[in-house]
Design an enzyme around this catalytic site. Structure first.
Site, PDB file in Angstrom:
ATOM      1  N   LYS A  87       0.823  -1.203   0.000  1.00 20.52           N
ATOM      2  CA  LYS A  87       0.000   0.000   0.000  1.00 20.52           C
ATOM      3  C   LYS A  87       0.866   1.265   0.000  1.00 20.52           C
ATOM      4  O   LYS A  87       2.024   1.261   0.414  1.00 20.52           O
ATOM      5  CB  LYS A  87      -0.942   0.006   1.219  1.00 20.52           C
ATOM      6  CG  LYS A  87      -2.089  -1.029   1.120  1.00 20.52           C
ATOM      7  CD  LYS A  87      -3.128  -0.637   0.099  1.00 20.52           C
ATOM      8  CE  LYS A  87      -4.208  -1.685  -0.097  1.00 20.52           C
ATOM      9  NZ  LYS A  87      -5.203  -1.715   0.970  1.00 20.52           N
ATOM     10  N   ARG A  89      -4.000 -10.556   3.496  1.00 23.14           N
ATOM     11  CA  ARG A  89      -4.146 -10.502   2.033  1.00 23.14           C
ATOM     12  C   ARG A  89      -2.879  -9.875   1.460  1.00 23.14           C
ATOM     13  O   ARG A  89      -2.594  -8.697   1.706  1.00 23.14           O
ATOM     14  CB  ARG A  89      -5.388  -9.674   1.670  1.00 23.14           C
ATOM     15  CG  ARG A  89      -5.733  -9.647   0.193  1.00 23.14           C
ATOM     16  CD  ARG A  89      -7.036  -8.891  -0.032  1.00 23.14           C
ATOM     17  NE  ARG A  89      -7.391  -8.862  -1.445  1.00 23.14           N
ATOM     18  CZ  ARG A  89      -6.984  -7.926  -2.300  1.00 23.14           C
ATOM     19  NH1 ARG A  89      -6.213  -6.924  -1.878  1.00 23.14           N
ATOM     20  NH2 ARG A  89      -7.347  -7.976  -3.567  1.00 23.14           N
TER      21      ARG A  89
END
Length: 360
Positions: A300, A335
């Site tokens: 991210k 994830r």
């Protein structure tokens, strides 16, 4: 109206010799010895107490039945997920491998656009130890444009069929009911909806009828606008918690059993770097909702923001750091893009836990 939040803190290596002083977290491999009890009546916390586990029964009696339910949720074991022929245990952290069949995903856009290559990547992740493969056909990165459901289904269905045919546990990452139906019909076993079944009004009944597990993720706004100065009226940790609680209640009312609901705080979906850090530091709070927790922090943008603007393909170390942060707070599903590397880190983490939990 006063809201009460219970956040497990003061984790200990093992519970041996600590009768009534340590409590197991969500049936997993962690034990906590204290609880941060936060009372809120308005926008800011009014009272914060650090309470030893041994003193919590008295506190719970004072706080009432709502707090009792949260207290019980903190320790209740999460039932395993049944995904086709696969049983995914949730008493330890598991890896969920990401396969984006898109040309524009923020991290690996175009790498798996070809269905054969996407399926090959999914098989490789499963062979490396990923418990679930999450297949998506629409990018939801900040600024991404919506994809027509027909195009999205066309992208993902060949991949879902190939993975499911091999016995792989497959999750479908989509906001659209028609895509959910098509993917489930092609062999997918779980739905992962970044809109928490809000984007498409048909998605809730589709998931309820399918009887499959579903991930409800917090978001603020839509992908096109969600990173345009996101702001919250209250501390983000508590606002996200309350929002997810309402989505759980809505799903249960629609016929989705609570034991099939997984929650995701939505790192990067309508959050600043500071919001993301606050959520990551407070992850243990979410066990009070009584559902397994998924964490999607892999590659991210916050990692780049904290590490010299490293591009998405150079965020492995930061991704593993965040995965281990999740494991240290009892997150059951991680994830990730980099399955072998993450699982190596988790095996070392598990070795440390096993050693700590082996009586001398």
């Amino acid at each position: 109206m006063e809201s009460i939040y219970l956040r497990p803190v003061a984790f200990v290596d093992a519970p041996f010799g600590l009768d009534e002083q340590a409590r197991r977290l969500a049936g997993g491999m962690l034990w906590f010895s204290a609880v941060e009890v936060v009372s809120c009546c308005g926008a800011r916390p009014e009272k914060v107490e650090l309470v030893p586990v041994s003193a919590m029964p008295e506190i719970i009696e004072r706080l009432g039945p709502g707090a009792r339910a949260v207290w019980d949720n903190l320790s209740a074991a999460r039932p395993p997920l049944t995904l086709g022929d696969r049983i995914v245990r949730l008493d330890q952290p598991q890896a969920v491998g990401i396969v984006n069949v898109t040309p524009d995903s923020f991290s690996d856009g175009g790498a798996h656009e070809d269905p054969a290559r996407a399926a090959e990547a999914g098989h490789a992740m499963a062979a490396a130890g990923a418990a679930i493969i999450d297949v998506g056909g629409e990018s939801t990165r900040p600024g991404a444009k919506p994809v027509w459901e027909g195009d999205e289904a066309e992208r993902i269905l060949p991949v879902v069929r190939q993975l499911a045919a091999s016995g792989t546990a497959v999750s479908i990452d989509t906001r659209k009911a028609a895509v959910m139906e098509a993917a489930l019909g092609a062999g997918a076993h779980m739905v992962n909806d970044v809109s928490a079944l809000i984007f498409d009004q048909r998605s809730m009944p589709v998931v309820a009828a399918a009887g499959c597990p579903v991930v409800l993720m917090h978001h603020l706004g839509d992908p096109e606008t969600m990173q345009q100065a996101p702001a919250y009226d209250r501390p983000v940790l508590f606002e996200v918690y309350d929002w997810l609680e309402q989505r759980i209640l809505a799903a249960v009312a629609a016929g989705i059993p609570r034991e099939r609901i997984i929650i995701d705080p939505g790192i990067g979906f309508g959050k600043t770097v500071q919001h993301n850090l606050q959520l990551l530091n407070g992850l243990a709070l979410f066990h009070g909702l009584g559902c397994p927790v998924m964490l999607g922090a892999s590659r991210k943008r916050m990692i780049g923001a904290l590490a010299g603007e490293a591009p998405a393909d150079r965020r492995l170390a930061g991704s593993i750091a965040l995965a281990l942060k999740g494991a240290d707070q009892g997150v059951q599903l991680l994830r990730v893009h980099d399955v072998p590397e993450t699982l190596q880190a988790l095996k070392v983490w598990r070795g440390l836990r096993d050693a700590a939990l082996t009586p001398l």
